[in-house]
Write a protein that holds these residues in place. Structure first.
Motif, mmCIF file in Angstrom:
data_model
loop_
_atom_site.group_PDB
_atom_site.id
_atom_site.type_symbol
_atom_site.label_atom_id
_atom_site.label_comp_id
_atom_site.label_asym_id
_atom_site.label_seq_id
_atom_site.Cartn_x
_atom_site.Cartn_y
_atom_site.Cartn_z
ATOM 1 N N UNK A 134 0.836 -1.194 0.000
ATOM 2 C CA UNK A 134 0.000 0.000 0.000
ATOM 3 C C UNK A 134 0.875 1.250 0.000
ATOM 4 N N UNK A 135 0.448 2.248 -0.768
ATOM 5 C CA UNK A 135 1.037 3.590 -0.715
ATOM 6 C C UNK A 135 -0.118 4.568 -0.924
ATOM 7 N N UNK A 136 -0.990 4.696 0.089
ATOM 8 C CA UNK A 136 -2.210 5.481 -0.068
ATOM 9 C C UNK A 136 -1.949 6.952 -0.369
ATOM 10 N N UNK A 137 -2.806 7.484 -1.216
ATOM 11 C CA UNK A 137 -2.788 8.910 -1.562
ATOM 12 C C UNK A 137 -4.153 9.481 -1.237
ATOM 13 N N UNK A 138 -4.170 10.754 -0.897
ATOM 14 C CA UNK A 138 -5.416 11.417 -0.547
ATOM 15 C C UNK A 138 -5.517 12.739 -1.317
ATOM 16 N N UNK A 141 4.077 2.160 2.351
ATOM 17 C CA UNK A 141 5.126 3.114 1.973
ATOM 18 C C UNK A 141 6.514 2.465 1.976
ATOM 19 N N UNK A 142 6.586 1.197 1.562
ATOM 20 C CA UNK A 142 7.865 0.511 1.440
ATOM 21 C C UNK A 142 8.370 -0.165 2.700
ATOM 22 N N UNK A 143 7.689 0.005 3.832
ATOM 23 C CA UNK A 143 8.077 -0.643 5.087
ATOM 24 C C UNK A 143 7.236 -1.901 5.285
ATOM 25 N N UNK A 144 7.897 -3.004 5.649
ATOM 26 C CA UNK A 144 7.215 -4.283 5.840
ATOM 27 C C UNK A 144 6.684 -4.412 7.273
ATOM 28 N N UNK A 145 5.473 -4.949 7.393
ATOM 29 C CA UNK A 145 4.843 -5.166 8.695
ATOM 30 C C UNK A 145 4.153 -6.524 8.704
ATOM 31 N N UNK A 164 0.894 -7.873 9.997
ATOM 32 C CA UNK A 164 -0.383 -7.370 10.489
ATOM 33 C C UNK A 164 -1.133 -8.482 11.206
ATOM 34 N N UNK A 165 -1.265 -8.333 12.503
ATOM 35 C CA UNK A 165 -2.018 -9.298 13.294
ATOM 36 C C UNK A 165 -3.371 -8.724 13.706
ATOM 37 N N UNK A 166 -3.405 -7.458 14.116
ATOM 38 C CA UNK A 166 -4.639 -6.822 14.564
ATOM 39 C C UNK A 166 -4.868 -5.512 13.821
ATOM 40 N N UNK A 167 -4.059 -4.487 14.148
ATOM 41 C CA UNK A 167 -4.217 -3.168 13.527
ATOM 42 C C UNK A 167 -2.864 -2.475 13.445
ATOM 43 N N UNK A 168 -2.684 -1.735 12.353
ATOM 44 C CA UNK A 168 -1.482 -0.910 12.172
ATOM 45 C C UNK A 168 -1.958 0.510 11.889
ATOM 46 N N UNK A 169 -1.330 1.490 12.531
ATOM 47 C CA UNK A 169 -1.603 2.903 12.274
ATOM 48 C C UNK A 169 -0.281 3.553 11.914
ATOM 49 N N UNK A 170 -0.234 4.128 10.723
ATOM 50 C CA UNK A 170 0.990 4.740 10.190
ATOM 51 C C UNK A 170 0.672 6.183 9.790
ATOM 52 N N UNK A 171 1.511 7.156 10.141
ATOM 53 C CA UNK A 171 1.286 8.519 9.658
ATOM 54 C C UNK A 171 1.323 8.553 8.131
ATOM 55 N N UNK A 172 0.398 9.300 7.536
ATOM 56 C CA UNK A 172 0.383 9.408 6.078
ATOM 57 C C UNK A 172 1.596 10.215 5.633
ATOM 58 N N UNK A 173 2.191 9.819 4.535
ATOM 59 C CA UNK A 173 3.354 10.526 4.006
ATOM 60 C C UNK A 173 2.874 11.651 3.113
ATOM 61 N N UNK A 174 2.617 12.786 3.736
ATOM 62 C CA UNK A 174 1.990 13.918 3.053
ATOM 63 C C UNK A 174 2.822 14.426 1.891
ATOM 64 N N UNK A 175 4.103 14.629 2.096
ATOM 65 C CA UNK A 175 4.908 15.242 1.048
ATOM 66 C C UNK A 175 5.042 14.350 -0.175
ATOM 67 N N UNK A 176 4.933 13.032 -0.045
ATOM 68 C CA UNK A 176 5.052 12.131 -1.180
ATOM 69 C C UNK A 176 3.699 11.704 -1.726
ATOM 70 N N UNK A 177 2.673 11.690 -0.888
ATOM 71 C CA UNK A 177 1.455 11.002 -1.276
ATOM 72 C C UNK A 177 0.188 11.848 -1.257
ATOM 73 N N UNK A 178 0.273 13.098 -0.970
ATOM 74 C CA UNK A 178 -0.915 13.937 -1.012
ATOM 75 C C UNK A 178 -1.039 14.486 -2.426
#
Length: 79
Positions: free
Chosen positions: A10-14, A56-60, A62-76
């Protein structure tokens, strides 16, 4: 969103004029809920099996929930 080597990527954009969005996905018998807003990306695993995800290129693991700050400068989006 992409799949590669048994992992979801995932590399979400908004877009600037959006407050956020969410969607559910069923991937390899795992139900995931993805939520994106102006501050963060939340991915919740609604199943009881862990799954590998990349955000955003970092591996996790996922067992329950992950919360990651959105990368505004790259993905907005500027549209």
């Amino acid at each position: 969103m992409q799949t590669f080597e048994q992992s979801l990527k995932f590399a979400p954009k908004l877009p600037q004029n959006w407050d956020g969005y969410s969607f559910n996905i069923n991937y390899r018998d795992n139900l995931l809920k993805v939520e994106v807003n102006k501050e963060d990306v939340k991915i919740s695993n609604m199943s009881n099996k862990s799954i590998n995800v990349s955000i955003y290129g970092e591996e996790y693991k996922l067992e329950d929930k992950i919360v990651i700050p959105i990368e505004v400068n790259k993905n907005l989006c500027n549209a």
